[in-house]
Scaffold this motif. Structure first.
Motif, PDB file in Angstrom:
ATOM      1  N   UNK A 108     -40.385 -33.287  67.852  1.00 60.95           N
ATOM      2  CA  UNK A 108     -41.099 -34.170  68.773  1.00 60.95           C
ATOM      3  C   UNK A 108     -41.992 -33.436  69.761  1.00 60.95           C
ATOM      4  N   UNK A 109     -41.913 -32.108  69.789  1.00 54.31           N
ATOM      5  CA  UNK A 109     -42.688 -31.345  70.767  1.00 54.31           C
ATOM      6  C   UNK A 109     -43.065 -29.985  70.188  1.00 54.31           C
ATOM      7  N   UNK A 110     -44.274 -29.481  70.530  1.00 51.48           N
ATOM      8  CA  UNK A 110     -44.651 -28.132  70.090  1.00 51.48           C
ATOM      9  C   UNK A 110     -44.081 -27.042  70.982  1.00 51.48           C
ATOM     10  N   UNK A 111     -43.306 -27.422  72.008  1.00 48.30           N
ATOM     11  CA  UNK A 111     -42.801 -26.460  72.982  1.00 48.30           C
ATOM     12  C   UNK A 111     -41.406 -25.988  72.618  1.00 48.30           C
ATOM     13  N   UNK A 112     -41.103 -24.742  72.991  1.00 50.33           N
ATOM     14  CA  UNK A 112     -39.760 -24.219  72.782  1.00 50.33           C
ATOM     15  C   UNK A 112     -38.900 -24.553  73.996  1.00 50.33           C
ATOM     16  N   UNK A 113     -37.694 -24.001  74.029  1.00 48.94           N
ATOM     17  CA  UNK A 113     -36.758 -24.322  75.103  1.00 48.94           C
ATOM     18  C   UNK A 113     -37.270 -23.872  76.468  1.00 48.94           C
ATOM     19  N   UNK A 114     -38.207 -22.926  76.486  1.00 42.71           N
ATOM     20  CA  UNK A 114     -38.779 -22.437  77.748  1.00 42.71           C
ATOM     21  C   UNK A 114     -40.081 -23.148  78.101  1.00 42.71           C
ATOM     22  N   UNK A 115     -40.372 -24.228  77.389  1.00 44.92           N
ATOM     23  CA  UNK A 115     -41.605 -24.988  77.601  1.00 44.92           C
ATOM     24  C   UNK A 115     -42.859 -24.173  77.327  1.00 44.92           C
ATOM     25  N   UNK A 116     -42.759 -23.278  76.358  1.00 42.40           N
ATOM     26  CA  UNK A 116     -43.907 -22.523  75.875  1.00 42.40           C
ATOM     27  C   UNK A 116     -44.150 -22.913  74.421  1.00 42.40           C
ATOM     28  N   UNK A 117     -45.399 -22.761  73.954  1.00 49.73           N
ATOM     29  CA  UNK A 117     -45.707 -23.098  72.575  1.00 49.73           C
ATOM     30  C   UNK A 117     -44.897 -22.243  71.613  1.00 49.73           C
ATOM     31  N   UNK A 118     -44.334 -22.879  70.595  1.00 49.01           N
ATOM     32  CA  UNK A 118     -43.616 -22.157  69.550  1.00 49.01           C
ATOM     33  C   UNK A 118     -44.602 -21.368  68.690  1.00 49.01           C
ATOM     34  N   UNK A 119     -44.075 -20.438  67.893  1.00 52.12           N
ATOM     35  CA  UNK A 119     -44.911 -19.509  67.131  1.00 52.12           C
ATOM     36  C   UNK A 119     -45.894 -20.225  66.209  1.00 52.12           C
ATOM     37  N   UNK A 120     -45.428 -21.252  65.503  1.00 50.87           N
ATOM     38  CA  UNK A 120     -46.312 -21.945  64.569  1.00 50.87           C
ATOM     39  C   UNK A 120     -47.575 -22.429  65.277  1.00 50.87           C
TER      40      UNK A 120
ATOM     41  N   UNK B 141     -57.544 -24.675  71.842  1.00 49.66           N
ATOM     42  CA  UNK B 141     -56.345 -24.717  72.681  1.00 49.66           C
ATOM     43  C   UNK B 141     -55.629 -26.043  72.450  1.00 49.66           C
ATOM     44  N   UNK B 142     -54.327 -25.992  72.219  1.00 47.98           N
ATOM     45  CA  UNK B 142     -53.525 -27.194  72.115  1.00 47.98           C
ATOM     46  C   UNK B 142     -53.228 -27.665  73.532  1.00 47.98           C
ATOM     47  N   UNK B 143     -53.801 -28.803  73.900  1.00 46.43           N
ATOM     48  CA  UNK B 143     -53.847 -29.250  75.288  1.00 46.43           C
ATOM     49  C   UNK B 143     -52.999 -30.491  75.502  1.00 46.43           C
ATOM     50  N   UNK B 144     -52.295 -30.532  76.613  1.00 50.21           N
ATOM     51  CA  UNK B 144     -51.485 -31.695  76.958  1.00 50.21           C
ATOM     52  C   UNK B 144     -52.371 -32.882  77.312  1.00 50.21           C
ATOM     53  N   UNK B 145     -52.031 -34.065  76.790  1.00 54.83           N
ATOM     54  CA  UNK B 145     -52.759 -35.302  77.092  1.00 54.83           C
ATOM     55  C   UNK B 145     -51.746 -36.402  77.393  1.00 54.83           C
ATOM     56  N   UNK B 146     -52.146 -37.430  78.139  1.00 56.98           N
ATOM     57  CA  UNK B 146     -51.182 -38.489  78.477  1.00 56.98           C
ATOM     58  C   UNK B 146     -50.841 -39.401  77.308  1.00 56.98           C
ATOM     59  N   UNK B 147     -51.732 -39.521  76.325  1.00 57.82           N
ATOM     60  CA  UNK B 147     -51.511 -40.437  75.208  1.00 57.82           C
ATOM     61  C   UNK B 147     -50.601 -39.820  74.157  1.00 57.82           C
ATOM     62  N   UNK B 148     -49.999 -40.640  73.351  1.00 58.13           N
ATOM     63  CA  UNK B 148     -49.173 -40.191  72.230  1.00 58.13           C
ATOM     64  C   UNK B 148     -50.063 -39.472  71.206  1.00 58.13           C
ATOM     65  N   UNK B 149     -49.668 -38.313  70.643  1.00 52.66           N
ATOM     66  CA  UNK B 149     -48.342 -37.676  70.687  1.00 52.66           C
ATOM     67  C   UNK B 149     -48.143 -36.671  71.814  1.00 52.66           C
ATOM     68  N   UNK B 150     -48.999 -36.704  72.837  1.00 49.86           N
ATOM     69  CA  UNK B 150     -48.807 -35.840  73.989  1.00 49.86           C
ATOM     70  C   UNK B 150     -49.662 -34.598  74.027  1.00 49.86           C
ATOM     71  N   UNK B 151     -50.262 -34.240  72.882  1.00 46.02           N
ATOM     72  CA  UNK B 151     -51.119 -33.056  72.805  1.00 46.02           C
ATOM     73  C   UNK B 151     -52.287 -33.341  71.878  1.00 46.02           C
ATOM     74  N   UNK B 152     -53.373 -32.606  72.075  1.00 45.50           N
ATOM     75  CA  UNK B 152     -54.537 -32.713  71.195  1.00 45.50           C
ATOM     76  C   UNK B 152     -55.244 -31.368  71.174  1.00 45.50           C
ATOM     77  N   UNK B 153     -56.020 -31.153  70.116  1.00 43.27           N
ATOM     78  CA  UNK B 153     -56.798 -29.921  70.024  1.00 43.27           C
ATOM     79  C   UNK B 153     -58.033 -30.062  70.888  1.00 43.27           C
TER      80      UNK B 153
END
Length: 335
Positions: free
Chosen positions: A203-215, A226-238
């Motif tokens: 459900x999230x591209x973030x790891x347990x430390x709230x950083x982007x996972x390797x993939x 940059x994979x950027x946080x957005x308010x709309x679903x799914x929460x991120x966009x390129x």
């Protein structure tokens, strides 16, 4: 996507064998990731360099955590240097095919390889992201592999764990990020770190430390976005460009282990031999350190620096085709 054969775990010996495979998976990814990282020209591609450095550091941490679990269960970790090109340790892969790893200089092919290694079972479909390369299958991922291992470890009695046996700690290496494994709770925490930093969650591209996972770090570089946080679903966009210039890299050959060095200049042969000596010495020290020789860890760290310097020298030494350099071949020569 790292996918492993998920055989039933019926004994501690089975768990030890799975952990040894996992350790060699982590170790097997390091030369390809380092080859891409070190082949970036100095002073260029700072965002990509930072992401690759984080990935390689975390893979080394995962290796140590896996070794700590194995040692706590009475096993003896053994780093086995892979051959490139060749299968990732354990003959693993995806879509029914063994994943063959290559040493590739910084470029889209190297980033795509990183994505293949780290891909989750269900990559999140961010806007612009959907591609054929991200199709999920029913095969087993590294996350599912560790999930099965974790379930077995949870069933073990407290007496199965050996306190303080050959543990690498954060006081010795990567302060605050490596910790001793003395019981199931410690092992569970280590597995959570390894899985979340590689794949994140469904459900999230973030790891347990709230950083982007390797993939997703590899994907950012590959897409130059940059994979950027957005308010709309799914929460991120390129979003905005990351600032990647694949042209700013050393002209290193693919798979330098395949190069016929007898046909290369003496300087290139000597530079590659120095790299082989440094890599072999580092692997030998790490093997001793992971098996209880605490003094060898500091020596291994110094030998990592020696390897880096030798690799940079190789990347700056022309081949017979003066438009090319070999790049560090990561060849291990046993004594």
């Amino acid at each position: 996507m790292i996918r492993l054969q998920l055989n039933p775990i019926a004994s501690i010996a089975d768990a030890q064998a799975m952990l040894q495979t996992a350790i060699n998976v982590e170790f097997g990814t390091l030369p390809p990731y380092l080859y891409a990282q070190l082949s970036i020209l100095p002073g260029s591609n700072a965002p990509a360099m930072a992401r690759l450095q984080t990935i390689t550091h975390q893979e080394m941490i995962h290796l140590c955590l896996g070794a700590n679990i194995l040692n706590s269960l009475g096993g003896s970790p053994k780093l086995v240097a892979p051959v490139y090109p060749g299968p990732l340790p354990g003959d693993i892969g995806f879509d029914g095919k063994v994943l063959t790893l290559h040493l590739l200089p910084f470029g889209k092919d190297a980033m795509k390889q990183g994505m293949d290694i780290e891909m989750p079972v269900d990559p999140i479909d961010f806007p612009q992201l959907k591609t054929a390369t991200l199709t999920a299958t029913k095969a087993v991922t590294i996350g599912q592999f560790y999930e099965a291992l974790d379930a077995y470890l949870k069933s073990l009695p407290a007496s199965a764990w050996q306190m303080n046996r050959n543990q690498i700690s954060g006081a010795q290496f990567f302060p605050g990020q490596i910790f001793a494994v003395n019981n199931y709770a410690d092992a569970h925490r280590a597995i959570q770190v390894i899985v979340s930093e590689g794949e994140a969650t469904s459900t999230s591209p973030l790891d347990f430390s709230n950083e982007l996972a390797h993939f997703y770090r590899f994907e950012e570089i590959y897409r130059n976005q940059v994979l950027t946080s957005i308010p709309a679903n799914p929460g991120y966009a390129w979003g905005a460009p990351l600032g990647v210039d694949f042209a700013k890299s050393y002209p290193a050959v693919n798979d330098p282990q395949l190069l016929d060095y007898s046909k290369q200049p003496e300087a290139a042969r000597a530079a590659q031999q120095a790299c082989t000596v440094a890599y072999t010495a580092m692997v030998d020290s790490l093997n001793l350190a992971l098996n209880g020789d605490a003094a060898q860890l500091g020596i291994a760290v110094r030998r990592m620096f020696d390897l880096r310097m030798a690799a940079i020298h190789v990347l700056q030494t022309p081949l017979a085709d003066k438009s090319k350099v070999a790049g560090p071949a990561f060849i291990y020569h046993a004594a």
